[in-house]
Design an enzyme around this catalytic site. Structure first.
Site, short mmCIF file in Angstrom:
data_model
loop_
_atom_site.label_atom_id
_atom_site.label_comp_id
_atom_site.label_asym_id
_atom_site.label_seq_id
_atom_site.Cartn_x
_atom_site.Cartn_y
_atom_site.Cartn_z
CE LYS A 98 -3.08 -2.44 3.16
NZ LYS A 98 -3.17 -2.66 4.60
N GLY A 99 2.12 1.09 0.41
CA GLY A 99 2.97 2.26 0.70
C GLY A 99 3.13 3.25 -0.43
CD GLU A 121 7.65 -0.64 -2.92
OE1 GLU A 121 6.96 0.30 -2.51
OE2 GLU A 121 7.63 -1.74 -2.38
CG ASP A 122 6.72 2.77 0.18
OD1 ASP A 122 7.34 1.79 -0.30
OD2 ASP A 122 6.04 2.69 1.20
CG ASP A 135 14.66 -0.95 4.97
OD1 ASP A 135 15.55 -1.72 5.33
OD2 ASP A 135 14.11 -0.17 5.77
CE LYS A 147 14.62 3.22 6.11
NZ LYS A 147 14.15 2.38 7.24
CG PHE A 168 10.61 2.17 10.71
CD1 PHE A 168 10.86 1.01 9.97
CD2 PHE A 168 9.30 2.60 10.85
CE1 PHE A 168 9.82 0.30 9.40
CE2 PHE A 168 8.25 1.89 10.28
CZ PHE A 168 8.52 0.75 9.55
CB VAL A 169 10.78 7.44 7.42
CG1 VAL A 169 12.13 8.04 7.78
CG2 VAL A 169 10.91 6.56 6.18
CG ASP A 190 2.73 0.83 7.40
OD1 ASP A 190 3.63 0.65 6.56
OD2 ASP A 190 2.30 -0.08 8.13
NE ARG A 213 -0.53 1.96 4.93
CZ ARG A 213 0.48 1.14 4.66
NH1 ARG A 213 1.51 1.58 3.98
NH2 ARG A 213 0.46 -0.12 5.06
C1 PRP Z 1 7.41 -1.77 2.81
C2 PRP Z 1 7.66 -0.82 1.66
C3 PRP Z 1 8.40 -1.68 0.67
C4 PRP Z 1 9.20 -2.61 1.55
C5 PRP Z 1 10.64 -2.17 1.58
O1 PRP Z 1 6.31 -2.57 2.51
O2 PRP Z 1 6.45 -0.33 1.13
O3 PRP Z 1 7.52 -2.45 -0.13
O4 PRP Z 1 8.60 -2.55 2.85
O5 PRP Z 1 11.40 -2.95 2.43
P1 PRP Z 1 12.55 -3.95 1.99
O6 PRP Z 1 13.41 -3.24 0.97
O7 PRP Z 1 13.29 -4.19 3.29
O8 PRP Z 1 11.92 -5.20 1.46
P2 PRP Z 1 5.43 -3.38 3.59
O9 PRP Z 1 5.73 -4.84 3.44
O10 PRP Z 1 5.60 -2.77 4.93
O11 PRP Z 1 3.95 -3.13 3.03
P3 PRP Z 1 3.16 -1.74 2.79
O12 PRP Z 1 3.66 -1.15 1.47
O13 PRP Z 1 1.73 -2.18 2.69
O14 PRP Z 1 3.43 -0.82 3.95
C1 7HP Z 2 9.79 -0.56 5.19
C2 7HP Z 2 9.36 0.59 5.80
N1 7HP Z 2 8.13 1.06 6.08
C3 7HP Z 2 8.06 2.25 6.69
N2 7HP Z 2 9.14 2.99 7.01
C4 7HP Z 2 10.38 2.53 6.75
O1 7HP Z 2 11.45 3.27 7.06
C5 7HP Z 2 10.52 1.30 6.10
N3 7HP Z 2 11.58 0.59 5.70
N4 7HP Z 2 11.13 -0.54 5.14
#
Ligand code: PRP
Ligand code: 7HP
Length: 182
Positions: A43-44, A99-100, A103, A131, A152-153, A159, A165
């Site tokens: 959803k991000g 993607e948002d 990480d 990151k 962690f933002v 979220d 969000r």
């Molecule tokens: C978050 C974010 C990315 C992912 C990044 O998604 O939106 O998809 O984590 O992290 P990574 O590089 O360590 O894999 P999340 O699974 O929290 O779902 P969301 O988008 O619904 O918040």
């Molecule tokens: C996932 C994610 N979601 C929210 N904030 C961050 O900093 C994050 N890193 N990976």
């Protein structure tokens, strides 16, 4: 108020607006005659993609895919799942994956693998936040909004335990609010 939970604003609403405009203009120029399919990861990335496509004055399609790895915590489980697949075929399409945040890189590594196996004409990656210090698998995005330190933002789609969000900026919560909820 929700914004009262934030200890520090890392990227302001104005900075986000300017960066999204810059990225959208650049991407539109690169995809001018390609009718790209913009795929947003739920959803991000929803807030970012909604603003981004409105800065792209070219024909394009949109689709959505949902993954999950973080559950209700601030640490990735490392196991990525598709919880909702695309509605359309991407075979022969020029795909822009939005993607948002990248990480550890596990989510995008997994997704790019799946999408490439479906034989798009091309695939590029656009992330709002990167990151680099946290990377466990190599992911290099074609378009990056901001490179950020290891915080962690939340906000602008991101979220913590499904909350925050809807904040219009990207920020860091007060430390006492980060707890495992599940
Ligand atoms: C978050 C974010 C990315 C992912 C990044 O998604 O939106 O998809 O984590 O992290 P990574 O590089 O360590 O894999 P999340 O699974 O929290 O779902 P969301 O988008 O619904 O918040
Ligand atoms: C996932 C994610 N979601 C929210 N904030 C961050 O900093 C994050 N890193 N990976």
């Amino acid at each position: 108020m929700l914004a009262g939970d934030v200890a520090q604003v890392l990227i302001s609403e104005e900075q986000l607006k300017a960066k999204v405009k810059e990225l959208g203009t650049r991407i539109a120029r690169d995809y001018a005659d390609k009718n790209p399919l913009v795929i947003s990861v739920l959803k991000g990335a929803t807030v970012f993609v909604a603003d981004l496509i409105r800065q792209m004055d070219i024909p394009l399609g949109i689709d959505f895919i949902a993954t999950s790895s973080y559950g209700n915590s601030d640490a990735s489980s490392g196991v990525v799942r598709i919880v909702m697949d695309l509605a359309s075929s991407i075979r022969g399409r020029h795909v822009l994956l939005v993607e948002d945040i990248v990480d550890t890189g596990h989510t995008l590594n997994y997704l790019l693998g799946i999408l490439r196996s479906r034989e798009p004409a091309s695939i590029r990656l656009c992330v709002l936040l990167d990151k680099p210090e946290r990377r466990e698998v190599s992911i290099i995005a074609d378009y990056v909004g901001f490179s950020i330190p290891d915080y962690f933002v939340v906000g602008y789609g991101l979220d913590y335990a499904q909350k925050y969000r809807n904040l219009p900026f990207v920020g860091v919560l007060k430390p006492e609010l980060y707890r495992l909820l599940d």
